[in-house]
Structure formats: C-alpha cells, structure tokens
Design an enzyme around this catalytic site. Structure first.
Site, PDB file in Angstrom:
ATOM      1  N   ASP A  70      -5.512  -3.801 -38.198  1.00 24.74           N
ATOM      2  CA  ASP A  70      -4.397  -3.150 -38.893  1.00 24.74           C
ATOM      3  C   ASP A  70      -3.685  -2.299 -37.858  1.00 24.74           C
ATOM      4  O   ASP A  70      -4.322  -1.576 -37.093  1.00 24.74           O
ATOM      5  CB  ASP A  70      -4.858  -2.291 -40.068  1.00 24.74           C
ATOM      6  CG  ASP A  70      -3.678  -1.978 -40.976  1.00 24.74           C
ATOM      7  OD1 ASP A  70      -3.102  -2.925 -41.537  1.00 24.74           O
ATOM      8  OD2 ASP A  70      -3.299  -0.803 -41.085  1.00 24.74           O
ATOM      9  N   GLY A 154       7.672  -8.045 -34.199  1.00 19.58           N
ATOM     10  CA  GLY A 154       7.846  -6.755 -34.868  1.00 19.58           C
ATOM     11  C   GLY A 154       8.874  -5.869 -34.182  1.00 19.58           C
ATOM     12  O   GLY A 154       9.998  -6.298 -33.877  1.00 19.58           O
ATOM     13  N   LYS A 175       1.291  -7.892 -22.074  1.00 19.81           N
ATOM     14  CA  LYS A 175       1.229  -7.019 -23.256  1.00 19.81           C
ATOM     15  C   LYS A 175      -0.222  -6.663 -23.573  1.00 19.81           C
ATOM     16  O   LYS A 175      -0.551  -5.502 -23.828  1.00 19.81           O
ATOM     17  CB  LYS A 175       1.911  -7.698 -24.456  1.00 19.81           C
ATOM     18  CG  LYS A 175       1.932  -6.822 -25.699  1.00 19.81           C
ATOM     19  CD  LYS A 175       2.724  -7.416 -26.838  1.00 19.81           C
ATOM     20  CE  LYS A 175       2.503  -6.604 -28.105  1.00 19.81           C
ATOM     21  NZ  LYS A 175       3.161  -7.162 -29.283  1.00 19.81           N
TER      22      LYS A 175
HETATM   23  P1  IMP Z   1      -0.366  -5.246 -40.484  1.00 18.70           P
HETATM   24  O1  IMP Z   1      -0.365  -6.746 -40.380  1.00 18.70           O
HETATM   25  O2  IMP Z   1      -0.492  -4.715 -41.855  1.00 18.70           O
HETATM   26  O3  IMP Z   1      -1.350  -4.625 -39.524  1.00 18.70           O
HETATM   27  O4  IMP Z   1       1.087  -4.792 -40.025  1.00 18.70           O
HETATM   28  C1  IMP Z   1       1.390  -4.490 -38.734  1.00 18.70           C
HETATM   29  C2  IMP Z   1       2.898  -4.311 -38.585  1.00 18.70           C
HETATM   30  O5  IMP Z   1       3.088  -3.279 -37.603  1.00 18.70           O
HETATM   31  C3  IMP Z   1       3.583  -5.561 -38.042  1.00 18.70           C
HETATM   32  O6  IMP Z   1       4.109  -6.360 -39.062  1.00 18.70           O
HETATM   33  C4  IMP Z   1       4.663  -4.974 -37.166  1.00 18.70           C
HETATM   34  O7  IMP Z   1       5.767  -4.626 -37.937  1.00 18.70           O
HETATM   35  C5  IMP Z   1       4.013  -3.672 -36.640  1.00 18.70           C
HETATM   36  N1  IMP Z   1       3.293  -3.941 -35.378  1.00 18.70           N
HETATM   37  C6  IMP Z   1       1.948  -3.890 -35.170  1.00 18.70           C
HETATM   38  N2  IMP Z   1       1.642  -4.216 -33.899  1.00 18.70           N
HETATM   39  C7  IMP Z   1       2.823  -4.499 -33.307  1.00 18.70           C
HETATM   40  C8  IMP Z   1       3.143  -4.939 -31.995  1.00 18.70           C
HETATM   41  O8  IMP Z   1       2.295  -5.175 -31.122  1.00 18.70           O
HETATM   42  N3  IMP Z   1       4.457  -5.119 -31.783  1.00 18.70           N
HETATM   43  C9  IMP Z   1       5.416  -4.901 -32.710  1.00 18.70           C
HETATM   44  N4  IMP Z   1       5.167  -4.520 -33.954  1.00 18.70           N
HETATM   45  C10 IMP Z   1       3.859  -4.315 -34.255  1.00 18.70           C
END
Ligand code: IMP
Length: 197
Positions: A70, A154, A175
């Site tokens: 997350d 993202g 990255k």
């Molecule tokens: P999760 O899937 O609920 O953890 O949502 C994570 C969200 O945070 C993603 O959809 C992106 O919007 C943002 N995010 C997390 N890690 C990154 C990254 O490495 N680059 C850009 N956005 C990120």
C-alpha cells in the site's frame, strides 16, 4: 518451489516488484493468475494497516503466501493529502489522469506551484503458517505543477527528485534503486531470504 502471490491489480507496481524479487528462490504469481477476485476493503488509517488488510484478504482468497503493497503520495502543502487516498483522490473511478488533475486543482486553489512531498510504501507479507512481515520505505522530493517524463505511473511526472528529474524520467531499474517501494522491498527481501533460502 515456494509460491508467493503479489496482491496488486496495478500492473506497473507488479512489474516493479517482480524485478526486485526475482533474486529469490520463489515462484512469483500475481492476481492475474487467478479468477477475478473482488477488491479488498482498504479502510485502514495508515499504509501499514491497508497493506496488512490486502495481504490477509488475498492470502485467504488464493490459499497462498501473499505480499501486498500500500503506497501513496503525501504533499506538505496539502497537509499530507492524498496519503492513503492516493489511488482514489479524484473519486471512485479515478485513474492516473484524473488524480493528477485533482492534485493540480488542489494546489491551484491554495496558490502553490511547488511543495515538499514524499512517497511512502508499506509492504505486508502473510504466509499460510501465519508468519507476518511488515516493511516500509519512503522517498522525499517535490511536487511541481509542470509534468515531465513518460515512465513510471501515478503521480510520477509531477514528483521531482533532488537532481531535477522526475520519477517519470527514470527507468524501472533506476526507480527501484531509490524509490519508496524499492526500499520497502529491499528490507522485505532480507526477511524472505531468511525464511526461504
Ligand atoms: P494503492 O494501490 O492503494 O497502494 O494506491 C497507490 C496509489 O498511490 C497509486 O494508485 C498512485 O496514485 C500512488 N502511488 C503509489 N506509488 C507510486 C509511485 O511509485 N509512483 C506514482 N504514484 C504512486
């Protein structure tokens, strides 16, 4: 060989994690290898809580050891938003484009063109024998309202590193070397290596 499921529906995240985990003697599966499971209800207040919720949920669904991530963006000028709501900042059907537009709109509302920011990531591993490992990673940078680069995903085109490049201007390998997810994965690999080799 031990099987571990990467519990993310985000193919970009799975790609980043696979690259780092390939050094371990494990077979890596993703949710794409299973039927279409529903989403876990991510109602935790922290990245750690949500990573554990996802790992437990998909461990139960798949019957296999599961690694869940997350992560999100915290922008100082927005009081730490979008934080745990990063994936759905622009609403339930949000995608990268609408989330980035929402970010720009929120900054515009308060007249800010750049702000200190950080990406944070929590990883949770839950095995079938009940073993749990939690790790975290963070990278500090700046959000600016000018987009650069086409890589990553993202908020990456708006996330600037100290060297002036954005995250979207790095290769996946570059990255992983510096990112929040790369840092959390490195720590997780040490724990997994202790258990599986
Ligand atoms: P999760 O899937 O609920 O953890 O949502 C994570 C969200 O945070 C993603 O959809 C992106 O919007 C943002 N995010 C997390 N890690 C990154 C990254 O490495 N680059 C850009 N956005 C990120």
């Amino acid at each position: 060989m031990k099987k571990i499921v990467l519990a993310s529906k985000n193919l970009d995240k799975v790609k980043e994690m696979r690259l780092v985990l390939k050094s371990l003697p494990i077979e890596i599966l993703s949710l794409a290898d299973f039927e279409n499971f529903p989403d876990a209800v991510e109602d935790g207040a922290t990245f750690e809580e949500n990573a554990l919720i996802k790992a437990n949920f998909f461990r139960e669904k798949t019957g296999l050891a599961t690694l869940a991530d997350d992560s999100g963006l915290e922008v100082d000028a927005l009081g730490g938003k979008p934080g745990v709501h990063s994936a759905r900042f622009a609403g339930y059907h949000a995608d990268d484009k609408t989330n980035n537009q929402k970010l720009l709109d929120e900054l515009k509302k308060i007249g800010v063109e750049e702000s200190a920011a950080a990406y944070r990531c929590a990883l949770a591993f839950v095995d079938t024998d009940g073993t749990k490992f939690l790790t975290e990673g963070k990278i500090c940078g700046k959000i600016k309202i000018v987009a650069r680069g086409t890589g990553g995903f993202g908020y990456d085109p708006y996330f600037y590193l100290d060297d002036g490049r954005t995250m979207a201007q790095l290769s996946v390998d570059e990255k992983n070397l510096i990112s929040h997810r790369g840092a959390a994965l490195k720590e997780m690999i040490l724990k997994l290596r202790g258990k599986f080799s």
